[in-house]
Scaffold this active site. Sequence first.
Site, PDB file in Angstrom:
ATOM      1  N   TRP A  58       0.826  -1.219   0.000  1.00  0.00           N
ATOM      2  CA  TRP A  58       0.000   0.000   0.000  1.00  0.00           C
ATOM      3  C   TRP A  58       0.858   1.267   0.000  1.00  0.00           C
ATOM      4  CZ3 TRP A  58      -5.059   1.847   0.270  1.00  0.00           C
ATOM      5  CH2 TRP A  58      -5.218   3.131   0.784  1.00  0.00           C
ATOM      6  N   MET A  59       0.462   2.248  -0.834  1.00  0.00           N
ATOM      7  CA  MET A  59       1.084   3.575  -0.787  1.00  0.00           C
ATOM      8  C   MET A  59      -0.016   4.616  -0.809  1.00  0.00           C
ATOM      9  SD  MET A  59       3.615   5.435  -3.542  1.00  0.00           S
ATOM     10  CE  MET A  59       2.548   5.213  -4.948  1.00  0.00           C
ATOM     11  N   ASN A  60       0.110   5.672   0.033  1.00  0.00           N
ATOM     12  CA  ASN A  60      -0.774   6.821  -0.145  1.00  0.00           C
ATOM     13  C   ASN A  60       0.033   8.104  -0.284  1.00  0.00           C
ATOM     14  OD1 ASN A  60      -1.084   5.848   2.833  1.00  0.00           O
ATOM     15  ND2 ASN A  60      -1.963   7.873   3.032  1.00  0.00           N
ATOM     16  N   ASP A  61      -0.135   9.070   0.571  1.00  0.00           N
ATOM     17  CA  ASP A  61       0.362  10.432   0.325  1.00  0.00           C
ATOM     18  C   ASP A  61       1.851  10.534  -0.013  1.00  0.00           C
ATOM     19  OD1 ASP A  61      -2.025  10.491   1.698  1.00  0.00           O
ATOM     20  OD2 ASP A  61      -1.287  11.670   3.370  1.00  0.00           O
ATOM     21  N   GLN A  77       3.706   7.606   2.157  1.00  0.00           N
ATOM     22  CA  GLN A  77       3.010   6.832   3.184  1.00  0.00           C
ATOM     23  C   GLN A  77       2.944   5.387   2.700  1.00  0.00           C
ATOM     24  OE1 GLN A  77       0.967   8.470   6.301  1.00  0.00           O
ATOM     25  NE2 GLN A  77       3.095   9.026   5.891  1.00  0.00           N
ATOM     26  N   TRP A 121       2.892   9.398  10.051  1.00  0.00           N
ATOM     27  CA  TRP A 121       1.992   9.949   9.034  1.00  0.00           C
ATOM     28  C   TRP A 121       2.646  11.110   8.295  1.00  0.00           C
ATOM     29  CZ3 TRP A 121      -3.790   9.854  11.001  1.00  0.00           C
ATOM     30  CH2 TRP A 121      -4.177   8.498  11.140  1.00  0.00           C
ATOM     31  N   SER A 122       1.828  11.809   7.513  1.00  0.00           N
ATOM     32  CA  SER A 122       2.388  12.726   6.518  1.00  0.00           C
ATOM     33  C   SER A 122       3.152  13.911   7.091  1.00  0.00           C
ATOM     34  CB  SER A 122       1.272  13.227   5.605  1.00  0.00           C
ATOM     35  OG  SER A 122       0.945  12.178   4.735  1.00  0.00           O
ATOM     36  N   ARG A 187      -2.779  17.403  12.067  1.00  0.00           N
ATOM     37  CA  ARG A 187      -1.730  16.661  11.364  1.00  0.00           C
ATOM     38  C   ARG A 187      -1.184  17.357  10.107  1.00  0.00           C
ATOM     39  NH1 ARG A 187      -6.598  13.715  11.081  1.00  0.00           N
ATOM     40  NH2 ARG A 187      -7.471  13.516   8.991  1.00  0.00           N
ATOM     41  N   GLU A 242      -6.541  18.471   5.561  1.00  0.00           N
ATOM     42  CA  GLU A 242      -5.361  17.606   5.605  1.00  0.00           C
ATOM     43  C   GLU A 242      -4.284  18.197   4.686  1.00  0.00           C
ATOM     44  OE1 GLU A 242      -6.902  13.154   6.504  1.00  0.00           O
ATOM     45  OE2 GLU A 242      -7.101  13.719   4.417  1.00  0.00           O
TER      46      GLU A 242
END
Length: 575
Positions: A58-61, A77, A121-122, A187, A242
Amino acid sequence: MGATSSLWLLSISFLLLVYGGVETQASHIVLQNLEALQPLFPNHTYRTSFHFQPSRNWMNDPNGPMVYKGVYHFFYQYNPKGASFGKISWGHSTSKDLLNWRAHIPALSPSQPAADINGAWSGSATILPNGLPALLYTGVDSRNRQVQNLAVPKNPSDPYLQEWVKSPRNPLISPNHYNKINATSFRDPTTAWRGPDGNWRILIGSKVERRGLAILYRSKDFVRWVQAKRPLHSAEGSGMWECPDFYPVSTNPTGLDTSLVGSRIKHVLKISLDESKHDYYTIGTYDHARDKYIPDKGSVDNDSGLRYDYGKFYASKTFYDSLKRRRILWGWINESLIDTEYVKQGWSGVQGIPRTVWLDKTGKQLVQWPVQELEKLRSNKVEMPSTMLKKGSVSEVSGISAAQADVEVTFKIMEFGKAEKMEERWREDPQVLCSQKGASVRGGIGPFGLKVLASQNRQEYTAVFFRVFKGNNNNPVVLMCSDQTRSSLDKKTDKTSYGAFVDVNPMQEEISLRILIDHSMVESFGAKGKVCITSRVYPTKAIGGKAHLYAFNNGVHSIKLSKLTAWSMKKPTIN
Ligand code: DQQ
């Protein structure tokens, strides 16, 4: 399908029944225990070739993009344990050309109970005046509170910065009853900028009830941070903000360092809206004496405002590339598959092609264009001579690998007489208009554009097109759409159509379109980068060598295709 894979699918379905709990953490869905269901070999059918992805999981930001000692660093992320959101680390890759990427061990992994044991987190990178980078990021602590932390390179002489040391003083910033901030809405620190008073400043995304906030903190030494009395900016009714991003721009494509201020400089404030998953931005003035950001008059400061991308593109982040003096934008493009499907394919999430971003000459919007380096991947150039596309015509562009391509085309409107009249209510939501007036709905001028990732008999295709309406005082209004309704014969994939109005007068200039096609990715740049729309599509027939590319016009008026150039794209080495 072979016996082994059927068995595998069967056991997955069984385990899903047993384990398939769903929980939401921040803005992401956590599929409980699905990490255990990772396939031994990821399914590559829809993986991209020249877009950034880790080799699996999994990859996000995008996080902390920067350039250091001539090397581009990209963090993201990442869940090292599976293809769903979970306990997040910072994945890390480096590149010398923004095309080929080498993977490193995660830069930050959850480790400190008081600071990030439940997730790193980011956050963002800042290059300090001594040339060394510092990472500020959100950690989720043992009580699930969101706090802000610092990490620095262990060995600054290593241009690849493979190891990072967390500050023993983490967390540097915690939510508390003085700042009245909910500990689960606090955040994503920005890159820091230094004001004329010598103090560093950062923004942290937050909300109070439904008012979104960009909370401002100041520091003299990058370690002790003090909250300012007022946020830099806020907006009622938008919900949680965000991944804020705040930076200077000018109408010159030359980028500006984040700390630069000056009379001819405008500022951009970008917000990622947790509720709609849209990144919107305003352009405005930064009053650094009062530390206030004032969006320009006419700037729409909410979800219906300007967006980097009117398709999939979230939690984006820019950085100043001091090597080539430009500002580069990264954004996360998620899957359109249902969650259990991406877990089965063994990976989830792609990054958009890094884009150079600058202020349009009107000063009213940004312009984006894929970084120039991408052109090095172009091969097998084919050109289509200037042609008239008559009502209902479809012309195939052959000679390229149509599932992995870069296409540029320009269209000329020959006459305006029979353009449809724009109804006032259509202006409200271009996305709705695109879904009502898709590629197969005949118009006066348009729809005309390209059908990409199309099967031979066009049972499947994604249509990216324009439609021109007659607006008030008979002025042309241009709509750009990415119509995914026919993108896949698989009923389960998301087929939302996307759209936006384009600030261009087609009676005075030609309308251009560039599309990066990469197996499941359709990244489109309309009117030289004024409108971008990214779609994820999962064709069942138009896969690999079976994909085709067509130019089409389904409007009553003929349209001149003045020029079309297409290239097959080479595959760089990515992770
Ligand atoms: N993703 C991160 C958060 C951020 C969100 C967690 C945006 O820090 O707010 O992975 O997608």
